[in-house]
Scaffold this motif. Structure first.
Motif, short mmCIF file in Angstrom:
data_model
loop_
_atom_site.label_atom_id
_atom_site.label_comp_id
_atom_site.label_asym_id
_atom_site.label_seq_id
_atom_site.Cartn_x
_atom_site.Cartn_y
_atom_site.Cartn_z
N GLU A 59 0.83 -1.21 0.00
CA GLU A 59 0.00 0.00 0.00
C GLU A 59 0.86 1.26 0.00
OE1 GLU A 59 -3.18 0.12 2.86
OE2 GLU A 59 -3.58 -2.02 2.56
N GLU A 62 2.13 1.77 -3.59
CA GLU A 62 1.15 1.65 -4.67
C GLU A 62 1.09 2.89 -5.57
OE1 GLU A 62 -3.37 0.07 -4.89
OE2 GLU A 62 -3.01 1.66 -3.42
N HIS A 85 -5.83 -3.03 -11.95
CA HIS A 85 -5.48 -2.93 -10.53
C HIS A 85 -6.54 -2.11 -9.79
CE1 HIS A 85 -3.02 -2.65 -6.97
NE2 HIS A 85 -3.14 -1.33 -7.00
N ARG A 89 -8.71 -3.44 -6.61
CA ARG A 89 -8.59 -2.79 -5.29
C ARG A 89 -9.91 -2.14 -4.85
NH1 ARG A 89 -5.60 -2.54 -1.26
NH2 ARG A 89 -4.95 -0.39 -1.34
#
Length: 193
Positions: A59, A62, A85, A89
């Motif tokens: 995280e 990211e 992605h 997420r």
């Protein structure tokens, strides 16, 4: 010997022709990819690498990784990798209290991409509708085809008010029909045992 348009030999046997693949000499063999002969295009290799990196990113890293990917010269490929992605997420965090802070930070990371910015807004709209936060009917009706299909997917958590709106005014027949079926499932009495 007769050959077809690809250079393969045709064998005649009692009047019918059957295709017979002639094995090329080793000097003529080229690597074969999913897209035919030849090496895999560089953007395909980068796309695969980006997906692997995004699957394992922490995280904390990211947004830096997303910014790096969006700097790729092939903007469409980069958007596609980041969109996969983003979808993964956002779906995982949809009902999570951490979603707003993640969405704010991720939204800044994708701000230079109009497509990803819109996708981010649409995930936030889906969250608002699912959690019964304030939303406007115009937002649902102006949402993309992707959003309307996602919102009316088989196990949609949309409240009846949103489903009714999409059943009546959804952009496509597919969306209107899916919303109608979901509404019918909500109002059907359970079958006796």
């Amino acid at each position: 010997m007769r050959r077809d348009q690809y250079g393969r030999a045709l064998i005649c046997s009692s009047g019918d022709e059957r295709l017979f693949s002639v094995r090329p000499s080793p000097a003529r063999v080229r690597p074969v990819t999913a897209h035919g002969a030849g090496p895999e295009p560089a953007e395909h290799l980068r796309f695969t690498r980006y997906l692997r990196l995004l699957d394992s990113v922490t995280e904390a890293e990211e947004n830096d990784l997303v910014a790096h990917i969006l700097g790729d010269p092939d903007a469409a490929m980069a958007d596609s990798a980041v969109c996969r992605h983003l979808d993964r997420r956002a779906a995982a965090l949809l009902r999570d209290p951490l979603y707003p802070s993640w969405a704010d930070a991720f939204g800044r990371a994708v701000a230079r991409s109009a497509f990803l910015t819109r996708r981010m807004r649409e995930w936030s709209l889906l969250r608002d509708v699912v959690l019964d936060e304030p939303w406007a009917a115009a937002d649902l009706l102006d949402a993309s085809d992707w959003w309307q299909r996602k919102a009316t997917a088989e196990h949609s958590p949309l409240p009846p008010r949103a489903l009714r709106l999409l059943a009546e005014q959804g952009r496509t027949r597919r969306v209107r029909g899916a919303a109608d079926r979901l509404l019918a499932n909500l109002t059907e009495p359970p079958e006796p045992n």
